[in-house]
Design a protein around this motif. Structure first.
Motif, mmCIF file in Angstrom:
data_model
loop_
_atom_site.group_PDB
_atom_site.id
_atom_site.type_symbol
_atom_site.label_atom_id
_atom_site.label_comp_id
_atom_site.label_asym_id
_atom_site.label_seq_id
_atom_site.Cartn_x
_atom_site.Cartn_y
_atom_site.Cartn_z
ATOM 1 N N UNK B 71 16.867 6.399 -22.022
ATOM 2 C CA UNK B 71 16.148 7.594 -22.479
ATOM 3 C C UNK B 71 16.967 8.328 -23.542
ATOM 4 N N UNK B 72 18.260 8.489 -23.284
ATOM 5 C CA UNK B 72 19.113 9.201 -24.252
ATOM 6 C C UNK B 72 19.158 8.449 -25.587
ATOM 7 N N UNK B 73 19.209 7.124 -25.485
ATOM 8 C CA UNK B 73 19.253 6.315 -26.710
ATOM 9 C C UNK B 73 17.943 6.452 -27.502
ATOM 10 N N UNK B 74 16.831 6.432 -26.785
ATOM 11 C CA UNK B 74 15.537 6.584 -27.465
ATOM 12 C C UNK B 74 15.471 7.944 -28.163
ATOM 13 N N UNK B 75 15.917 8.976 -27.451
ATOM 14 C CA UNK B 75 15.870 10.324 -28.034
ATOM 15 C C UNK B 75 16.791 10.405 -29.262
ATOM 16 N N UNK B 76 17.957 9.809 -29.149
ATOM 17 C CA UNK B 76 18.908 9.813 -30.282
ATOM 18 C C UNK B 76 18.299 9.088 -31.487
ATOM 19 N N UNK B 77 17.660 7.951 -31.219
ATOM 20 C CA UNK B 77 17.062 7.186 -32.320
ATOM 21 C C UNK B 77 15.924 7.942 -32.989
ATOM 22 N N UNK B 78 15.127 8.625 -32.173
ATOM 23 C CA UNK B 78 14.022 9.415 -32.745
ATOM 24 C C UNK B 78 14.601 10.530 -33.618
ATOM 25 N N UNK B 79 15.644 11.185 -33.077
ATOM 26 C CA UNK B 79 16.238 12.308 -33.818
ATOM 27 C C UNK B 79 16.919 11.836 -35.097
ATOM 28 N N UNK B 80 17.722 10.780 -34.973
ATOM 29 C CA UNK B 80 18.496 10.368 -36.153
ATOM 30 C C UNK B 80 17.637 9.573 -37.125
ATOM 31 N N UNK B 81 16.696 8.801 -36.616
ATOM 32 C CA UNK B 81 15.855 7.996 -37.503
ATOM 33 C C UNK B 81 14.752 8.815 -38.134
ATOM 34 N N UNK B 82 13.810 9.246 -37.307
ATOM 35 C CA UNK B 82 12.635 9.939 -37.845
ATOM 36 C C UNK B 82 12.958 11.404 -38.153
ATOM 37 N N UNK B 84 15.874 12.930 -38.833
ATOM 38 C CA UNK B 84 16.737 13.112 -40.006
ATOM 39 C C UNK B 84 15.995 12.845 -41.304
ATOM 40 N N UNK B 85 15.134 11.839 -41.292
ATOM 41 C CA UNK B 85 14.352 11.536 -42.497
ATOM 42 C C UNK B 85 13.497 12.732 -42.901
ATOM 43 N N UNK B 86 12.929 13.393 -41.876
ATOM 44 C CA UNK B 86 12.083 14.550 -42.175
ATOM 45 C C UNK B 86 12.930 15.742 -42.602
ATOM 46 N N UNK B 170 12.490 18.830 -36.968
ATOM 47 C CA UNK B 170 13.910 19.003 -36.653
ATOM 48 C C UNK B 170 14.224 18.113 -35.465
ATOM 49 N N UNK B 171 14.871 16.992 -35.749
ATOM 50 C CA UNK B 171 15.153 16.012 -34.713
ATOM 51 C C UNK B 171 15.994 16.579 -33.583
ATOM 52 N N UNK B 172 17.007 17.391 -33.956
ATOM 53 C CA UNK B 172 17.926 17.887 -32.922
ATOM 54 C C UNK B 172 17.201 18.801 -31.942
#
Lengths: 307, 267
Positions: B71-82, B84-86, B170-172
């Motif tokens: 779960x933490x990895x999925x959340x990190x990937x969403x935040x850093x991938x999508x 951050x892009x936004x 805001x991913x974070x």
């Protein structure tokens, strides 16, 4: 001549803030159009709507005959340079451009070609985050032209470049325009640069178009002209010229007089000056017109509210 | 000029961003380690407890910590991938490529979810077959059901985080909300039985099972063993229904995210 961009009555609001209101513009194939306006005029919002990054609240836009929001394939023909370049910062310059080549289906050798073209060959191995602002801007330009687009949109393209690099970039724009017939829409508030390359401009302020057309027409329509008259009796002719109702200002110097006129005098100034010279028996040695600068044109258009 | 393979390139770029060395290697190690270390057999086999319950319990114990890491990895990937892009505007560059918005989001999600889930499942399957091969094969349906039930809540949290990331840009902040949801529901797990008993109603447990179908599955298998009195004894079809409902809600949130990204998102 076919249209690259046809935008009709575009409006975009951010809450209560009006970014763009009833904006229409056309970019003809093979033209270099300048989008002029102060900060906050709506230039970037207009560009985003043209690129399909934003949906207009009202109106519609077509690029190469297609709605950009629903037709990403039009990007095969468009190159974009944003005001702030947005790239994945951890990637290396050449690696990233080679990836972009694969995205657009062009040969990967094109990556090195465009880096040389923008004079960035020394940065092949650097990561994008290691580039200076000027280098990143050059990289953005290389990125925009890598797939040999037919149309390039650039938002404040020269903002991070030093004067030498600016000059080179404008040369590159002219070269692409002449050699490959690339059309451009260039947004900037650095007007002398635009006046060097643009054949037409759209002047916008507070989201509205104040004037549009080719530069010669706009100068003719809006700009006050300055006429230099070389004569043997400068003081007398200056005094006589002041009687003309459309004359705004008269100065004298060693070579003659400088007469600044409003647009009402455009058609009759030569006739009137000749008549006045005959009346005071002055000899006219020469008359030439000095056009207003693009900045002056911009100021006149926005002050008058456009037409 | 021919059209390239923009989808694969965007996917490759997203993978490059999400799983820089040594993240995947470290995660694989972490998944394996936590799967083995926290595996518990509880001595059920020797107490004559039904094998199905034992397999369910073992599978559950195997995935406790790895599921949290997932779960933490999925959340990190969403935040850093999508996210951050936004946030940084990179999405503007990507949207200027000849690729449909839905393909861009699919590539990003495949990167964010695909590798993480494959690593998780890979470690889990290895652990299951190493630790209890005799149990797993005959009870494959129990194992699959347990995974389906537990993954439902993980994907639900991820889908909420994705939607929040798109809406807030805001991913974070979105991840913070996702983590809050995760722990809130975690706390509810221990409270919901108490609340149900206090209310003398199954409704809180039924509602909670939509978010976390493993809750209903646990009661289902507990009722099978017949050794202790259980407050709630859902039928097998009812337990399946909660899994279906959980995935339906998650799918709906994903569809909503796609719709927003493709039709509404101005960048």
């Amino acid at each position: 001549m076919s249209l690259v961009v046809a935008a009709e009555n575009l409006s975009k609001h951010y809450g209560k803030i009006v970014a763009v209101e009833g904006l229409s513009l056309k970019v003809k194939e093979g033209s270099i159009m300048g989008l002029i306006g102060p900060n906050g005029a709506g230039k970037t919002t207009t560009i985003k709507m043209i690129l399909g990054l934003m949906k207009p609240d009202e109106g519609h836009v077509e690029v190469f005959g297609h709605n950009p929001w629903d037709n990403p394939d039009i990007h095969l023909q468009i190159g974009v340079v944003y005001e702030k370049p947005f790239f994945p910062t951890n990637e290396k310059v050449l690696d990233y451009l080679e990836r972009v080549c694969r995205v657009f289906g062009v040969n990967e050798t094109r990556a090195s070609e465009v880096l040389k073209l923008v004079n960035l060959q020394e940065a092949y191995d650097r990561t994008l985050k290691a580039l200076s602002a000027g280098m990143l801007q050059k990289f953005a330009i290389a990125h925009a032209i890598i797939h040999e687009p037919k149309f390039v949109i650039a938002d404040e393209i020269t903002s991070n470049l030093d004067p030498k690099a600016r000059g080179s970039l404008l040369d590159l724009i002219l070269q692409l325009h002449e050699d490959q017939k690339v059309s451009f829409l260039l947004s900037s508030h650095i007007l002398p640069e635009l006046s060097r390359v643009c054949d037409s401009v759209v002047i916008i302020n507070k989201g509205k178009v104040h004037a549009t057309g080719n530069l010669a027409e706009l100068y003719e329509k809006f700009a006050a002209k300055t006429i230099r008259v070389s004569t043997d009796k400068p003081d007398e002719l200056a005094k006589a010229a002041k009687s003309l109702h459309y004359v705004e200002e008269v100065d004298t110097d060693s070579q003659g007089i400088l007469v600044k006129i409003s647009k009402e005098g455009n058609d009759t100034i030569y006739e009137d000056i000749s008549r006045l010279a005959r009346e005071i028996k002055a000899k006219i040695l020469g008359i030439e017109t000095e056009s207003a600068s693009l900045e002056e044109l911009y100021r006149l258009v926005t002050d008058s509210g456009g037409q | 000029m021919g059209k390239g393979k923009p989808f694969l390139e965007i996917l490759a770029s997203a993978l490059h961003g999400d799983y820089k060395f040594p993240i995947p290697e470290f995660l694989a190690f972490l998944f394996l380690l936590s799967s083995f270390v926290f595996a518990s057999f509880g001595g059920f086999a020797s107490q004559g407890i039904p094998e199905e319950y034992f397999v369910f319990f073992m599978t559950n114990s195997l995935m406790g910590l790895p599921l949290f890491i997932l779960v933490m990895l999925l959340l990190k990937n969403i935040a850093s991938g999508i996210g951050n892009d936004l946030e940084k505007g990179t999405i503007q560059t990507i949207l200027a490529y000849p690729l449909k918005r839905r393909s861009i989001l699919t590539a990003k999600l495949l990167s964010a979810f695909g590798v993480a889930i494959l690593l998780f499942l890979g470690a889990q399957i290895s652990a299951l077959f190493i630790l209890a091969p005799d149990m797993v094969v005959p009870n494959l349906s129990v194992v699959l059901l347990t995974y389906a039930a537990n993954m439902s809540s993980a994907l639900f949290i991820a889908s909420i985080t994705l939607l929040m990331t798109l809406l807030l840009r805001k991913g974070s902040l979105a991840v913070l909300i996702g983590i809050m949801f995760f722990f809130l529901f975690g706390i509810l797990t221990s409270l919901v039985s108490f609340i149900a008993r206090a209310m003398d109603s199954l409704l809180p447990m039924q509602l909670y099972s939509v978010y976390s179908p493993s809750f209903a599955i646990r009661f289902y298998y507990s009722s099978l063993q017949g050794m202790v009195h259980v407050f709630w004894a859902p039928s097998f079809s009812e337990a399946l229904m909660y899994i279906g409902a959980g995935y339906s809600i998650t799918a709906f949130i994903f569809i909503l995210s796609y719709f927003y990204f493709c039709r509404r998102l101005n960048v």
